[in-house]
Design an enzyme around this catalytic site. Structure first.
Site, short mmCIF file in Angstrom:
data_model
loop_
_atom_site.label_atom_id
_atom_site.label_comp_id
_atom_site.label_asym_id
_atom_site.label_seq_id
_atom_site.Cartn_x
_atom_site.Cartn_y
_atom_site.Cartn_z
N PHE A 112 2.73 -0.44 6.33
CA PHE A 112 3.36 0.42 7.34
C PHE A 112 2.47 0.56 8.58
O PHE A 112 1.28 0.85 8.48
CB PHE A 112 3.61 1.79 6.70
CG PHE A 112 4.39 2.77 7.54
CD1 PHE A 112 5.63 2.45 8.04
CD2 PHE A 112 3.86 4.02 7.80
CE1 PHE A 112 6.36 3.37 8.78
CE2 PHE A 112 4.57 4.95 8.54
CZ PHE A 112 5.82 4.62 9.04
N SER A 187 -0.36 -1.57 0.55
CA SER A 187 0.62 -0.51 0.74
C SER A 187 2.03 -1.04 0.58
O SER A 187 2.37 -1.56 -0.48
CB SER A 187 0.40 0.14 2.11
OG SER A 187 1.15 1.33 2.23
N LEU A 188 2.88 -0.97 1.60
CA LEU A 188 4.22 -1.54 1.51
C LEU A 188 4.16 -3.04 1.26
O LEU A 188 5.06 -3.61 0.64
CB LEU A 188 5.01 -1.27 2.79
CG LEU A 188 5.50 0.16 3.03
CD1 LEU A 188 6.25 0.25 4.35
CD2 LEU A 188 6.39 0.64 1.88
N ASP A 210 -3.60 -0.70 -3.25
CA ASP A 210 -3.05 0.65 -3.17
C ASP A 210 -1.57 0.61 -2.81
O ASP A 210 -1.16 1.04 -1.72
CB ASP A 210 -3.81 1.51 -2.16
CG ASP A 210 -3.70 3.00 -2.49
OD1 ASP A 210 -3.72 3.33 -3.68
OD2 ASP A 210 -3.57 3.82 -1.57
N HIS A 300 -6.58 5.47 1.32
CA HIS A 300 -5.55 4.42 1.23
C HIS A 300 -6.15 3.06 1.60
O HIS A 300 -5.79 2.04 1.00
CB HIS A 300 -4.40 4.77 2.16
CG HIS A 300 -3.16 3.98 1.94
ND1 HIS A 300 -2.66 3.66 0.70
CD2 HIS A 300 -2.27 3.43 2.84
CE1 HIS A 300 -1.53 2.96 0.82
NE2 HIS A 300 -1.29 2.81 2.11
#
Length: 497
Positions: A112, A187-188, A210, A300
């Site tokens: 993101f 992430s995404l 993550d 993150h």
């Protein structure tokens, strides 16, 4: 009967609650969801829906359809040693001149709000090419990963399908092998890797750094990364706090092996829980984008920092089977199975320990050294007639090799009561790893000075031996004291028994 871990119990309880809540939804609300379900299809990529399991659940009450491939405009940039400092933009219908099907291929996918020229992406690409003679393909989907977050989560499905189409083209036209592809996503990007893997038969490996939690944790496997998406699926969890505490990752295991550095959330020196929340609100209010990254996204990004460092092969990042951070920090989880200890990061292996693995590191804010060398220390007390009744106070230890002396580390600061004929287990983590075998150890004791209860504890104590397990080497050595007792305010030397 197997014992349920607290993580498993909490997950099961949450699932029960979610099911009850869904059953309790008003009928008109369910009818509304059903009436608004839509589908969109894109040539060569397949069809996508906004219905269950992508919506209509507690985690995803609503969902959007992914935007068009033209709008998202995924860009694939190829790097390899043959290209040197140059690169080549490729497409599924225009593979270019420099892709080498005889080499393995690594994809790097941002998440993101990031893009394909973010510094961490560049650093990861460079370190991989130093370590391995492979193709590296950077995926940029920055035209589809902005606000609102719900739209970005929907767009991940199209990005995953684009990657799958490219990989399958390599396999069908260039003779590449699915086993030689490794997709790395942050992430995404982790869930994008999962969507891609679900459309590539026998994809070799997926690494989720993550994996994003909001809109993904505890969803159906079709919605998120899961072990069926590749032959080997691994995840590194570094920001698994609850979403309301601005945890951007998730704690739920997603792969064949799931690594939880420092417990999987609130990385060392990163803002934690309330500090993260307050700092994030302040920086958003002042439009300080860099500040948001430093506060909200510090943990993150931890998984990314650890992974890039692991490629350099400086830290072993040895990880151990364990049920929780508390168990690990108490020193109960430093033994690996007969398969052998696994290593978090680039050199992780499907043939070593799998499942839920824990380890501790130094702060991800430092780029010079993430390593910690872990030892399990077992302090075995003598019988009552030698030791007395009980001891309580400050115990410290340091280790000595033929050429090195470790830092002095705290084993216990009046938190436990040492009793006769007992064994106290402690975790010892050294920031400066010892290069040679430990020859001697030194234990210091300072009796508790509590005025009320101090009289209950002995001025001296006696250990039969101290057993030290080297977590990296999985070797255990016993050290015996050179004197019978340790008197308060005294240090005693222990030699190999």
């Amino acid at each position: 009967m197997p014992i349920k871990t607290s993580q498993q119990t909490n997950s099961q309880l949450q699932n029960k609650i979610e099911k009850k809540m869904l059953r309790a939804l008003p009928l008109f609300f369910i009818a509304f969801i059903g009436a608004t379900c839509k589908e969109v299809c894109y040539d060569g990529l397949g069809c996508f829906v906004d219905s269950f399991p992508f919506s209509g659940t507690l985690q995803r009450p609503f969902a959007l359809l992914p935007e068009s491939p033209e709008k998202i405009s995924v860009k694939f940039t190829l790097f390899n040693r043959r290209l040197g400092v140059n690169s080549e933009v490729i497409k599924y219908n225009s593979l270019g001149q420099y892709y080498d099907a005889t080499l393995g291929t690594k994809f790097i996918i941002h998440g993101f709000l990031h893009n394909g020229i973010k510094q961490w992406v560049v650093d990861m690409k460079n370190e991989i090419l130093k370590a391995d003679n492979v193709n590296v393909i950077v995926v940029d989907w920055s035209k589809g990963n902005g606000f609102p977050y719900t739209q970005a989560t929907a767009n991940t499905q199209v990005v995953g399908s684009e990657i799958a189409r490219l990989v399958n083209t390599f396999i069908n036209t260039k003779g590449a092998k699915a086993a030689d592809f490794h997709i790395i996503g942050h992430s995404l990007g982790s869930h994008i890797a999962g969507y891609a893997g679900s459309k590539i038969k026998d994809l070799g490996r997926i690494t989720g750094l993550d994996p994003a939690g909001p809109y993904f944790e505890n969803t159906d496997p079709k919605v998120r990364l899961d072990p069926l998406d590749a032959v080997f699926v691994e995840a590194i969890h570094s920001d698994g706090s609850a979403n309301l505490l601005l945890g951007l990752g998730l704690m739920q295991p997603l792969g064949h092996v799931d690594y939880y550095p420092n417990g999987g959330k609130n990385q060392p020196d990163c803002p934690a829980t309330s500090d993260k929340l307050l700092g994030g609100i302040f920086n958003i209010a002042t439009l300080d984008v860099a500040g948001v990254e430093d506060t909200v996204a510090c943990s993150h990004q931890g998984a990314v920092s650890f992974y890039i460092d692991s490629i350099k092969n400086r830290c072993k990042f040895t990880a151990y089977p364990c049920n929780s951070k508390d168990d690990f920090d108490q020193g109960n989880c430093l033994k690996c199975s007969a398969k052998g200890c696994n290593r978090m990061g680039y050199w992780s292996s499907p043939s070593k320990d799998l499942g839920t693995l824990y380890l501790n590191t130094q702060t991800p804010l430092k780029n010079d050294n993430f390593c910690l060398q872990n030892f399990q220390v077992g302090l075995v007390s003598n019988a009552k007639d030698i030791t007395g009744v009980q001891a309580r106070g400050r115990f410290t230890i340091f280790l000595e090799t033929q050429t090195e002396t470790s830092s002095v580390e705290l084993l216990d600061d009046s938190t436990s009561t040492f009793k006769s004929d007992s064994t106290e287990i402690r975790l010892l983590s050294l920031k400066e790893p010892l290069k040679n075998p430990v020859e001697n150890i030194y234990v210091y004791y300072k009796k508790t000075s509590n005025f009320i209860s101090g009289w209950l504890y002995e001025d001296k104590w006696s250990f039969k031996y101290v057993e030290v397990l080297n977590g990296d080497l999985q070797t255990s050595t016993k050290y015996c004291p050179t004197t019978t007792h340790i008197f308060t305010d005294q240090t005693v030397k222990f030699r190999k028994c």
